[in-house]
Design a protein around this motif. Structure first.
Motif, mmCIF file in Angstrom:
data_model
loop_
_atom_site.group_PDB
_atom_site.id
_atom_site.type_symbol
_atom_site.label_atom_id
_atom_site.label_comp_id
_atom_site.label_asym_id
_atom_site.label_seq_id
_atom_site.Cartn_x
_atom_site.Cartn_y
_atom_site.Cartn_z
ATOM 1 N N LEU A 50 0.432 -1.138 -0.063
ATOM 2 C CA LEU A 50 0.002 0.093 -0.477
ATOM 3 C C LEU A 50 0.745 1.567 0.008
ATOM 4 O O LEU A 50 1.458 1.201 1.158
ATOM 5 N N ASN A 51 0.896 2.135 -1.211
ATOM 6 C CA ASN A 51 1.745 3.064 -1.289
ATOM 7 C C ASN A 51 1.267 4.793 -0.711
ATOM 8 O O ASN A 51 0.176 4.512 -1.687
ATOM 9 N N LEU A 52 1.509 5.097 0.309
ATOM 10 C CA LEU A 52 0.632 6.395 1.140
ATOM 11 C C LEU A 52 2.586 7.148 1.283
ATOM 12 O O LEU A 52 2.480 7.270 2.331
ATOM 13 N N GLU A 53 3.356 6.829 0.103
ATOM 14 C CA GLU A 53 4.435 7.858 0.173
ATOM 15 C C GLU A 53 4.385 7.769 -1.421
ATOM 16 O O GLU A 53 5.600 8.077 -1.835
ATOM 17 N N SER A 54 3.354 8.773 -1.449
ATOM 18 C CA SER A 54 3.794 9.961 -3.235
ATOM 19 C C SER A 54 4.630 10.826 -2.589
ATOM 20 O O SER A 54 4.224 11.892 -3.389
ATOM 21 N N GLY A 55 5.034 11.376 -1.198
ATOM 22 C CA GLY A 55 5.604 12.261 -0.857
ATOM 23 C C GLY A 55 7.180 13.003 -1.947
ATOM 24 O O GLY A 55 7.177 13.679 -1.800
ATOM 25 N N GLU A 370 3.199 -4.676 7.361
ATOM 26 C CA GLU A 370 1.555 -4.334 7.088
ATOM 27 C C GLU A 370 1.531 -3.979 5.218
ATOM 28 O O GLU A 370 0.882 -3.881 4.931
ATOM 29 N N GLY A 371 2.995 -4.162 4.912
ATOM 30 C CA GLY A 371 2.983 -3.595 3.648
ATOM 31 C C GLY A 371 2.922 -2.179 3.657
ATOM 32 O O GLY A 371 2.310 -2.251 2.871
ATOM 33 N N ILE A 372 2.740 -1.782 3.789
ATOM 34 C CA ILE A 372 2.507 -0.068 4.398
ATOM 35 C C ILE A 372 3.910 0.750 4.169
ATOM 36 O O ILE A 372 4.270 1.215 5.157
ATOM 37 N N LEU A 373 3.296 1.602 2.871
ATOM 38 C CA LEU A 373 5.049 2.668 2.440
ATOM 39 C C LEU A 373 4.508 4.161 3.236
ATOM 40 O O LEU A 373 3.587 4.693 3.009
ATOM 41 N N VAL A 374 4.613 4.493 4.289
ATOM 42 C CA VAL A 374 4.889 5.781 4.590
ATOM 43 C C VAL A 374 5.916 6.203 4.496
ATOM 44 O O VAL A 374 7.471 5.812 4.637
ATOM 45 N N ARG A 375 6.144 7.234 4.809
ATOM 46 C CA ARG A 375 7.831 7.848 5.368
ATOM 47 C C ARG A 375 8.235 8.717 6.807
ATOM 48 O O ARG A 375 7.243 9.602 7.385
ATOM 49 N N ALA A 376 9.353 8.703 7.192
ATOM 50 C CA ALA A 376 9.259 9.127 8.867
ATOM 51 C C ALA A 376 10.731 9.913 8.578
ATOM 52 O O ALA A 376 11.601 10.278 8.358
ATOM 53 N N ILE A 377 9.941 11.084 9.159
ATOM 54 C CA ILE A 377 10.650 12.736 9.143
ATOM 55 C C ILE A 377 11.411 12.796 10.235
ATOM 56 O O ILE A 377 11.181 12.920 12.005
ATOM 57 N N VAL A 378 12.673 13.280 9.789
ATOM 58 C CA VAL A 378 13.610 13.830 11.252
ATOM 59 C C VAL A 378 14.385 14.652 11.241
ATOM 60 O O VAL A 378 14.937 14.295 10.049
ATOM 61 N N HIS A 379 13.844 15.634 11.546
ATOM 62 C CA HIS A 379 14.410 16.928 11.549
ATOM 63 C C HIS A 379 14.606 17.763 12.618
ATOM 64 O O HIS A 379 14.363 17.638 13.524
ATOM 65 N N PRO A 380 15.950 18.716 12.565
ATOM 66 C CA PRO A 380 16.215 19.373 14.523
ATOM 67 C C PRO A 380 15.299 19.188 14.802
ATOM 68 O O PRO A 380 15.486 19.214 16.207
ATOM 69 N N GLU A 381 14.106 19.488 14.431
ATOM 70 C CA GLU A 381 12.961 20.678 15.435
ATOM 71 C C GLU A 381 11.888 19.997 15.338
ATOM 72 O O GLU A 381 11.322 20.126 16.141
ATOM 73 N N PHE A 382 11.526 18.880 15.105
ATOM 74 C CA PHE A 382 10.597 18.167 14.888
ATOM 75 C C PHE A 382 10.370 16.856 14.136
ATOM 76 O O PHE A 382 11.142 16.554 13.265
ATOM 77 N N ALA A 396 -10.627 2.856 1.546
ATOM 78 C CA ALA A 396 -10.199 1.614 1.947
ATOM 79 C C ALA A 396 -8.579 1.457 2.054
ATOM 80 O O ALA A 396 -8.449 0.747 3.425
ATOM 81 N N ASP A 397 -7.888 2.142 1.609
ATOM 82 C CA ASP A 397 -6.497 2.055 1.789
ATOM 83 C C ASP A 397 -6.457 2.738 3.415
ATOM 84 O O ASP A 397 -5.545 1.874 4.218
ATOM 85 N N LEU A 398 -6.802 3.855 3.301
ATOM 86 C CA LEU A 398 -6.618 4.659 4.257
ATOM 87 C C LEU A 398 -7.529 4.073 5.454
ATOM 88 O O LEU A 398 -6.665 4.255 6.841
ATOM 89 N N ASP A 399 -8.498 3.614 5.528
ATOM 90 C CA ASP A 399 -8.825 2.518 6.763
ATOM 91 C C ASP A 399 -7.999 1.666 6.957
ATOM 92 O O ASP A 399 -7.720 1.667 8.175
ATOM 93 N N ARG A 400 -7.262 1.318 5.969
ATOM 94 C CA ARG A 400 -6.398 -0.312 6.274
ATOM 95 C C ARG A 400 -5.204 0.440 7.240
ATOM 96 O O ARG A 400 -4.776 0.071 7.594
ATOM 97 N N PHE A 401 -4.606 1.797 6.804
ATOM 98 C CA PHE A 401 -3.098 2.715 7.388
ATOM 99 C C PHE A 401 -4.114 2.400 8.481
ATOM 100 O O PHE A 401 -2.894 2.097 9.986
ATOM 101 N N VAL A 402 -4.899 3.011 8.816
ATOM 102 C CA VAL A 402 -5.435 3.804 10.574
ATOM 103 C C VAL A 402 -5.742 2.454 10.962
ATOM 104 O O VAL A 402 -4.918 2.371 12.787
ATOM 105 N N ALA A 403 -5.227 1.532 10.738
ATOM 106 C CA ALA A 403 -5.275 -0.103 11.754
ATOM 107 C C ALA A 403 -4.359 -0.615 12.043
ATOM 108 O O ALA A 403 -3.816 -1.214 13.486
ATOM 109 N N ALA A 404 -3.549 -0.407 11.258
ATOM 110 C CA ALA A 404 -2.407 -0.699 10.558
ATOM 111 C C ALA A 404 -1.479 0.071 11.997
ATOM 112 O O ALA A 404 -0.699 -0.554 12.893
ATOM 113 N N LEU A 405 -1.559 1.058 11.885
ATOM 114 C CA LEU A 405 -1.117 2.025 12.730
ATOM 115 C C LEU A 405 -1.420 2.174 14.168
ATOM 116 O O LEU A 405 -0.845 2.411 14.988
#
Ligand SMILES: Cc1ncc(COP(=O)(O)O)c(C=O)c1O
Length: 411
Positions: A50-55, A370-382, A396-405
């Motif tokens: 599940l590609n939620l990394e279109s950023g 879970e096979g779900i792609l999101v991006r971890a952001i690590v910046h000095p301020e947050f 449905a994809d986003l519901d799947r993501f929220v349940a997995a999170l």
């Protein structure tokens, strides 16, 4: 609004580039899952992922991919004919179509490989004397910051980097922060249209006007603006604008454009040298030697696709998807939203901080478990998890993501 005149696409000469038959006009409601299923069918899903990394970089549609491969295949069979004589000269058609879609004159648009190439040309080539200064923010893109740092070492310029609160305060406060940092030596500002870390949309048009009124030229990093937001980049009024077309336009990888205002072209040195007679020609930023034409010709079907989906319909759908998942986590005490979405403050991208947790293992668990792609952001301020739905995603994809999170955060 992005103008997207039909003429530009027809002038783009789409002969041989098949158009997707899937999209049947604009006007879908953002929450009409059946209507948008029609659009998402234009992509080939990867089973189990599940590609939620279109950023970052985006998957082109099948039609764009097929057009690209056909062009590539012709070129490789007989390069002197197909690449050199037929395909590369057609890049002028691409320039015209792209310029018309973005609202710029064609003579101000250079075809480049990405935002990095577009804006390093400007940041490294802009005439700045020792002691003169560039203004930017700590949330502007790291690679462009590296370009500026190199100029500090090489040319003795100075940089001022302001801090922007997260979530972003109202527009007036943002503009005031930038203006408060202008010094008598400030000549140039690098401003992000959409901050990649949080998805926050900056008030760039107001900021540009205010900075220019103080004698500061403005370079806009539109990596996440073009074909994501439905406003025209021409309305920002910037001196320079760079974007990557392999992001929100969904064009083949390695495509972007630089727009430099006509009166600025002659004064900026290109990264790759070009003849003096081309000093005033935007094509001086394209002096790379032999390149592949196929990625750039793939811009034409990508523009056509975007026009047929409709820039405003696309943005409304992306915001609907974003708000769907954000609403589902809104009351969860383990997360905190870092993106201000009110007042059109963001598009598809939103970032959640996970107080007390490192987002990297959470992103890794989502990917592996879970096979779900999101991006971890690590910046000095947050820090946080960046989630970026695209038109190939559904509710449905986003519901799947929220349940997995929720599973990942439960310990
Ligand atoms: C805000 C921003 N600017 C610039 C870039 C650079 O884009 P590219 O790698 O396509 O040159 C990115 C890439 O993600 C970005 O997010």
């Amino acid at each position: 609004m992005v103008p997207l005149p039909r003429r530009a696409f027809l002038a783009g000469g789409l002969g041989g580039l098949a158009l997707s038959p899937v999209v049947r006009g604009v006007g879908r409601r953002p929450d009409d899952e059946a209507a948008w299923a029609d659009v998402s069918a234009a992509w080939d899903p990867t089973p189990g992922q599940l590609n939620l990394e279109s950023g970052g970089v985006q998957a082109p549609t099948r039609a764009v991919d097929e057009a690209f491969l056909r062009t590539w295949d012709a070129a490789r069979r007989l390069p002197p004919v197909h690449l050199l004589r037929e395909q590369l000269p057609r890049l002028e058609e691409v320039r015209s179509a792209l310029a018309a879609a973005a609202g710029f004159p064609a003579e101000e648009v250079a075809l480049v490989r990405n935002t990095t190439e577009a804006l390093q040309n400007v940041l490294l080539g802009w005439p700045l004397a020792r002691g003169e200064r560039v203004l930017t923010s700590t949330q502007d893109y790291w690679r462009l910051q590296e370009g500026l740092d190199q100029r500090v070492e090489r040319d003795g310029i100075g940089i001022d980097r302001i801090r922007l609160p997260v979530p972003l305060p109202p527009d007036g406060e943002v503009v005031a922060r930038w203006l408060g940092a202008v010094r008598p030596q400030t000549r140039l500002a690098l401003v992000c249209e959409v901050v990649n870390l949080t998805g926050q949309v900056l008030p760039v048009a107001a900021l540009t006007a205010a900075l220019q009124a103080r004698g500061v030229a403005v370079v806009v990093d539109g990596a996440h603006g073009f074909a994501h937001l439905d406003s025209s980049p021409a309305d920002l009024g910037a001196d320079a604008y760079g974007t990557s077309l392999h992001k929100w336009l969904g064009a083949p990888f390695g495509t972007g454009f630089l727009r430099l205002r006509r009166d600025r072209v002659a004064g900026v040195w290109p990264l790759f040298p070009s003849a003096a007679r081309r000093r005033d020609d935007i094509r001086k930023f394209e002096s790379l030697g032999t390149i592949a034409a196929a990625p750039f010709l793939g811009i034409l079907p990508a523009l056509d696709w975007w026009r047929r989906v409709g820039p405003s319909a696309k943005l409304a759908r992306l915001r609907f998807l974003r708000d769907h998942w954000l609403a589902a986590v809104a009351d969860d005490p383990r997360v905190r939203r870092l993106t201000r979405v009110e007042d059109n403050g963001a598009g598809a991208i939103a970032t959640l901080s996970l107080p007390g947790r490192d987002p990297r293992p959470v992103a890794e668990e989502l990917r592996r478990g879970e096979g779900i792609l999101v991006r971890a952001i690590v910046h000095p301020e947050f820090s946080g998890l960046r989630v970026t739905p695209n038109l190939h995603n559904s509710v449905a994809d986003l519901d799947r993501f929220v349940a997995a999170l929720r599973r990942c955060l439960h310990d």
